[in-house]
Design an enzyme around this catalytic site. Sequence first.
Site, mmCIF file in Angstrom:
data_model
loop_
_atom_site.group_PDB
_atom_site.id
_atom_site.type_symbol
_atom_site.label_atom_id
_atom_site.label_comp_id
_atom_site.label_asym_id
_atom_site.label_seq_id
_atom_site.Cartn_x
_atom_site.Cartn_y
_atom_site.Cartn_z
ATOM 1 C CG ASP A 33 -2.204 0.780 0.984
ATOM 2 O OD1 ASP A 33 -3.253 0.130 0.853
ATOM 3 O OD2 ASP A 33 -2.159 2.022 0.899
ATOM 4 C CG ASP A 54 3.213 5.913 -5.843
ATOM 5 O OD1 ASP A 54 2.332 5.500 -6.629
ATOM 6 O OD2 ASP A 54 3.545 7.112 -5.771
ATOM 7 C CB VAL A 55 0.676 0.816 -8.057
ATOM 8 C CG1 VAL A 55 0.520 -0.201 -6.945
ATOM 9 C CG2 VAL A 55 -0.496 1.782 -8.113
ATOM 10 C CE1 TYR A 115 -12.332 3.838 -10.011
ATOM 11 C CE2 TYR A 115 -14.347 3.468 -11.250
ATOM 12 C CZ TYR A 115 -13.441 3.066 -10.302
ATOM 13 O OH TYR A 115 -13.633 1.873 -9.632
ATOM 14 C CE LYS A 137 -10.612 0.981 -11.403
ATOM 15 N NZ LYS A 137 -9.622 0.114 -10.707
ATOM 16 C CB THR A 167 -15.483 0.306 -0.287
ATOM 17 O OG1 THR A 167 -15.613 0.886 -1.589
ATOM 18 C CG2 THR A 167 -15.700 -1.196 -0.359
#
Length: 272
Positions: free
Chosen positions: A38, A64-65, A159, A163, A194
């Site tokens: 994470d 950090d991806v 977003y 995706k 969430t």
Amino acid sequence: MSGRLEGKVAVITGVGGGIGYQAASLFAQEGAKLVCADVNDQAGKAAVAKVVAAGGEAVYVHCDVSKEFDVKAMVATAEEKFGKLNIMFNNAGIMHPKDDNAETTEESVWDMTMNINLKGVWFGCKHAIPAMRRAGGGSIINTASFVAVMGAATPQLAYTASKGGVLAMSRELAIVHARENIRVNAICPGPLHTPLLMDFLNTEEKKERRLVHLPMGRFGEAIEIAQGALFLASDDASYVTGTDFMVDGGLRAAYVTPVGETKSIPPNSNRE
């Protein structure tokens, strides 16, 4: 009785909460050894502590991806600590509150979303695939979304575009690597209860606008997505690759939803 992931090593990103934490908990219960990552070290370490306290074997790494160096080091940790990599769950992602339509979404929001949600998944695949070759195969699960296959009148353009890219990339990688015993699938959650979505749907009006379209009349729970990811990670899904695995409460299938009340959460749900 051995678990469904006994003897396997998994990397999970975005483990600090939501789907990532639930997947880490579930994968560990099913026998996997975990590298959990994470960008929020406090949340990530707390999640790993819970997994270990429950009897799982897991280590935490900061990642950090959107930074390739971090992703490469994360995958290397799996091989160095546990000797191999069998499962890569590219789950980390963001939904920026200022993400809107093509006219008003700021360039900085667009770039941040693409760097984390799409480039970050690419980095995960890029570095997992060679490790999985060395392991004799594996399963890559990329978190996409129902918006990868459907449009919405409540825009979140960056977003949605990110995706859609995850879904298209997952399909192509699945075909390219199918004969190397490397499976690649995109899991597509519907609207979930969430913090990621609830922070975006920050009024009751916004929540109800989504709920009215859900045949089950409720938001999904993170554990329900983790259970789908478990299937894709396991040998139960040995003939499953290149899919857009919908876990969406029937949303994609719906034209007109049933008559009846909506529910904010399901009965007896795990909301941790």
